[in-house]
Write a protein that holds these residues in place. Sequence first.
Motif, PDB file in Angstrom:
ATOM      1  N   LYS A 296      14.883  -8.692  -5.343  1.00  0.00           N
ATOM      2  CA  LYS A 296      15.643  -8.297  -6.546  1.00  0.00           C
ATOM      3  C   LYS A 296      15.084  -7.225  -7.428  1.00  0.00           C
ATOM      4  CE  LYS A 296      17.795 -12.701  -7.316  1.00  0.00           C
ATOM      5  NZ  LYS A 296      17.820 -13.765  -8.631  1.00  0.00           N
ATOM      6  N   ASP A 297      16.160  -6.256  -7.692  1.00  0.00           N
ATOM      7  CA  ASP A 297      15.938  -5.029  -8.692  1.00  0.00           C
ATOM      8  C   ASP A 297      14.521  -4.359  -8.564  1.00  0.00           C
ATOM      9  OD1 ASP A 297      18.404  -5.553  -9.715  1.00  0.00           O
ATOM     10  OD2 ASP A 297      17.599  -7.336 -10.893  1.00  0.00           O
ATOM     11  N   ARG A 298      14.031  -4.204  -7.505  1.00  0.00           N
ATOM     12  CA  ARG A 298      12.682  -3.694  -7.096  1.00  0.00           C
ATOM     13  C   ARG A 298      12.821  -2.211  -6.981  1.00  0.00           C
ATOM     14  NH1 ARG A 298      11.166  -2.079  -2.461  1.00  0.00           N
ATOM     15  NH2 ARG A 298      12.155  -2.946  -0.450  1.00  0.00           N
ATOM     16  N   THR A 299      11.783  -1.451  -7.402  1.00  0.00           N
ATOM     17  CA  THR A 299      11.773   0.039  -7.147  1.00  0.00           C
ATOM     18  C   THR A 299      11.666   0.062  -5.399  1.00  0.00           C
ATOM     19  OG1 THR A 299      10.472   0.240  -9.186  1.00  0.00           O
ATOM     20  CG2 THR A 299      10.369   2.096  -7.455  1.00  0.00           C
ATOM     21  N   PRO A 300      12.396   0.851  -5.079  1.00  0.00           N
ATOM     22  CA  PRO A 300      12.401   1.226  -3.441  1.00  0.00           C
ATOM     23  C   PRO A 300      10.849   1.821  -3.181  1.00  0.00           C
ATOM     24  CG  PRO A 300      14.313   2.106  -4.398  1.00  0.00           C
ATOM     25  CD  PRO A 300      13.696   1.710  -5.782  1.00  0.00           C
TER      26      PRO A 300
ATOM     27  N   MET B 148       8.037   4.315  -5.288  1.00  0.00           N
ATOM     28  CA  MET B 148       6.934   3.704  -5.928  1.00  0.00           C
ATOM     29  C   MET B 148       5.548   4.783  -6.003  1.00  0.00           C
ATOM     30  SD  MET B 148       6.251  -0.102  -4.437  1.00  0.00           S
ATOM     31  CE  MET B 148       7.660  -1.334  -4.666  1.00  0.00           C
ATOM     32  N   THR B 149       5.077   4.788  -7.201  1.00  0.00           N
ATOM     33  CA  THR B 149       3.718   5.498  -7.474  1.00  0.00           C
ATOM     34  C   THR B 149       2.418   4.882  -6.521  1.00  0.00           C
ATOM     35  OG1 THR B 149       2.917   4.295  -9.324  1.00  0.00           O
ATOM     36  CG2 THR B 149       4.623   6.242  -9.821  1.00  0.00           C
ATOM     37  N   ALA B 150       1.541   5.711  -6.494  1.00  0.00           N
ATOM     38  CA  ALA B 150       0.237   5.085  -5.828  1.00  0.00           C
ATOM     39  C   ALA B 150       0.117   3.765  -6.573  1.00  0.00           C
ATOM     40  CB  ALA B 150      -0.839   6.049  -5.858  1.00  0.00           C
ATOM     41  N   ALA B 151      -0.132   3.775  -7.891  1.00  0.00           N
ATOM     42  CA  ALA B 151      -0.554   2.484  -8.889  1.00  0.00           C
ATOM     43  C   ALA B 151       0.371   1.418  -8.595  1.00  0.00           C
ATOM     44  CB  ALA B 151      -0.586   3.082 -10.306  1.00  0.00           C
ATOM     45  N   GLU B 152       1.621   1.635  -8.519  1.00  0.00           N
ATOM     46  CA  GLU B 152       2.618   0.674  -8.129  1.00  0.00           C
ATOM     47  C   GLU B 152       2.500   0.212  -6.669  1.00  0.00           C
ATOM     48  OE1 GLU B 152       6.610   1.874 -10.680  1.00  0.00           O
ATOM     49  OE2 GLU B 152       6.208   2.946  -8.761  1.00  0.00           O
ATOM     50  N   LEU B 153       2.275   0.910  -5.834  1.00  0.00           N
ATOM     51  CA  LEU B 153       2.122   0.702  -4.479  1.00  0.00           C
ATOM     52  C   LEU B 153       0.733  -0.536  -4.368  1.00  0.00           C
ATOM     53  CD1 LEU B 153       2.922   3.564  -2.395  1.00  0.00           C
ATOM     54  CD2 LEU B 153       4.096   1.336  -2.171  1.00  0.00           C
ATOM     55  N   GLN B 154      -0.368  -0.047  -4.953  1.00  0.00           N
ATOM     56  CA  GLN B 154      -1.577  -0.650  -5.079  1.00  0.00           C
ATOM     57  C   GLN B 154      -1.246  -2.171  -5.637  1.00  0.00           C
ATOM     58  OE1 GLN B 154      -4.238   2.083  -6.749  1.00  0.00           O
ATOM     59  NE2 GLN B 154      -4.726   2.974  -4.848  1.00  0.00           N
TER      60      GLN B 154
ATOM     61  N   LEU C 228      -0.483   3.796   1.780  1.00  0.00           N
ATOM     62  CA  LEU C 228      -0.127   2.809   0.949  1.00  0.00           C
ATOM     63  C   LEU C 228       1.249   2.182   1.138  1.00  0.00           C
ATOM     64  CD1 LEU C 228      -1.314   4.064  -2.325  1.00  0.00           C
ATOM     65  CD2 LEU C 228      -2.527   2.366  -1.028  1.00  0.00           C
ATOM     66  N   ARG C 229       2.086   3.223   1.590  1.00  0.00           N
ATOM     67  CA  ARG C 229       3.467   2.528   1.843  1.00  0.00           C
ATOM     68  C   ARG C 229       3.455   1.803   3.307  1.00  0.00           C
ATOM     69  NH1 ARG C 229       5.132   7.527  -0.243  1.00  0.00           N
ATOM     70  NH2 ARG C 229       5.317   8.365   1.848  1.00  0.00           N
ATOM     71  N   ASP C 230       2.713   2.435   4.202  1.00  0.00           N
ATOM     72  CA  ASP C 230       2.659   1.602   5.515  1.00  0.00           C
ATOM     73  C   ASP C 230       1.869   0.391   5.282  1.00  0.00           C
ATOM     74  OD1 ASP C 230       3.834   3.783   6.636  1.00  0.00           O
ATOM     75  OD2 ASP C 230       1.969   4.637   7.749  1.00  0.00           O
ATOM     76  N   GLN C 231       0.930   0.034   4.372  1.00  0.00           N
ATOM     77  CA  GLN C 231       0.244  -1.156   4.193  1.00  0.00           C
ATOM     78  C   GLN C 231       1.189  -1.859   3.415  1.00  0.00           C
ATOM     79  OE1 GLN C 231      -3.328  -0.735   1.887  1.00  0.00           O
ATOM     80  NE2 GLN C 231      -3.958  -2.735   2.158  1.00  0.00           N
ATOM     81  N   TYR C 232       1.920  -1.340   2.521  1.00  0.00           N
ATOM     82  CA  TYR C 232       2.839  -2.340   1.995  1.00  0.00           C
ATOM     83  C   TYR C 232       3.996  -3.018   2.797  1.00  0.00           C
ATOM     84  CZ  TYR C 232       6.777  -3.810  -1.332  1.00  0.00           C
ATOM     85  OH  TYR C 232       7.754  -4.658  -1.766  1.00  0.00           O
ATOM     86  N   ASN C 233       4.744  -2.083   3.515  1.00  0.00           N
ATOM     87  CA  ASN C 233       5.490  -2.305   4.488  1.00  0.00           C
ATOM     88  C   ASN C 233       5.120  -3.247   5.661  1.00  0.00           C
ATOM     89  OD1 ASN C 233       7.665  -0.997   3.379  1.00  0.00           O
ATOM     90  ND2 ASN C 233       7.222   0.957   4.467  1.00  0.00           N
ATOM     91  N   SER C 234       3.835  -3.219   5.940  1.00  0.00           N
ATOM     92  CA  SER C 234       2.982  -4.179   6.860  1.00  0.00           C
ATOM     93  C   SER C 234       2.778  -5.607   6.300  1.00  0.00           C
ATOM     94  CB  SER C 234       1.882  -3.485   7.528  1.00  0.00           C
ATOM     95  OG  SER C 234       1.189  -4.372   8.232  1.00  0.00           O
ATOM     96  N   LEU C 235       2.280  -5.489   5.241  1.00  0.00           N
ATOM     97  CA  LEU C 235       2.138  -6.855   4.291  1.00  0.00           C
ATOM     98  C   LEU C 235       3.333  -7.604   4.282  1.00  0.00           C
ATOM     99  CD1 LEU C 235      -0.675  -5.741   1.818  1.00  0.00           C
ATOM    100  CD2 LEU C 235      -0.637  -7.866   3.689  1.00  0.00           C
ATOM    101  N   PHE C 236       4.675  -6.912   3.748  1.00  0.00           N
ATOM    102  CA  PHE C 236       5.782  -7.361   3.432  1.00  0.00           C
ATOM    103  C   PHE C 236       6.478  -7.964   4.812  1.00  0.00           C
ATOM    104  CE2 PHE C 236      10.453  -7.353   2.917  1.00  0.00           C
ATOM    105  CZ  PHE C 236      10.598  -8.025   1.611  1.00  0.00           C
ATOM    106  N   THR C 237       6.219  -7.354   5.933  1.00  0.00           N
ATOM    107  CA  THR C 237       6.697  -7.739   7.342  1.00  0.00           C
ATOM    108  C   THR C 237       6.112  -8.989   7.777  1.00  0.00           C
ATOM    109  OG1 THR C 237       7.507  -5.408   7.776  1.00  0.00           O
ATOM    110  CG2 THR C 237       7.030  -7.043   9.589  1.00  0.00           C
ATOM    111  N   GLU C 238       4.778  -8.960   7.298  1.00  0.00           N
ATOM    112  CA  GLU C 238       4.082 -10.263   7.636  1.00  0.00           C
ATOM    113  C   GLU C 238       4.300 -11.542   6.823  1.00  0.00           C
ATOM    114  OE1 GLU C 238      -0.547 -11.678   8.747  1.00  0.00           O
ATOM    115  OE2 GLU C 238      -0.075  -9.602   7.841  1.00  0.00           O
ATOM    116  N   VAL C 239       4.704 -11.239   5.587  1.00  0.00           N
ATOM    117  CA  VAL C 239       5.173 -12.421   4.746  1.00  0.00           C
ATOM    118  C   VAL C 239       6.372 -13.004   5.269  1.00  0.00           C
ATOM    119  CG1 VAL C 239       5.738 -13.150   2.484  1.00  0.00           C
ATOM    120  CG2 VAL C 239       3.643 -11.732   2.815  1.00  0.00           C
ATOM    121  N   ILE C 240       7.255 -11.991   5.698  1.00  0.00           N
ATOM    122  CA  ILE C 240       8.866 -12.316   5.966  1.00  0.00           C
ATOM    123  C   ILE C 240       8.660 -12.964   7.341  1.00  0.00           C
ATOM    124  CG2 ILE C 240      11.148 -11.397   6.649  1.00  0.00           C
ATOM    125  CD1 ILE C 240      10.265 -11.799   3.558  1.00  0.00           C
TER     126      ILE C 240
END
Length: 144
Positions: free
Chosen positions: A98-102, A106-112, A29-41
Amino acid sequence: MNIFKKCLVVFACITLSASMISCDDNAELRDQYNSLFTEVIAIHDELMPEMGKLTELQEQLQAQDSITSAQQEALDKLKESDNRMMSWMHDFTDTYVKDRTPVAKMTAAELQENIKGLKTELEEVKELRDFTNESIASAQKNLK
């Protein structure tokens, strides 16, 4: 080894295995989050140089002695593109910077939940990129 110790070892192994499995799920989930974040940026970074073009083209259209309806429409699209970009960047920053949880905490639910949000952000920034490119092309066409 008595039965109590054997049970304790088995319990410890099960707990460790379950812990490792959940970590692996979160890692994906972290990899997926980071990949999407990188693509958006990456799309944001692609758009940023275009913001200067928007301003330049707006100035060129406004400097015309008389503006045709097509030129006014192109000018309006340039302004809308600029406003949409500023609004999108503000909203994205407030939500994902801003002020997001690193991510690592993040929990699995937060990541999802955040992955779902980033998918939406990705679609929005792609639409913004397309609209900006269309606005620039329209303005350039109407300046000739």
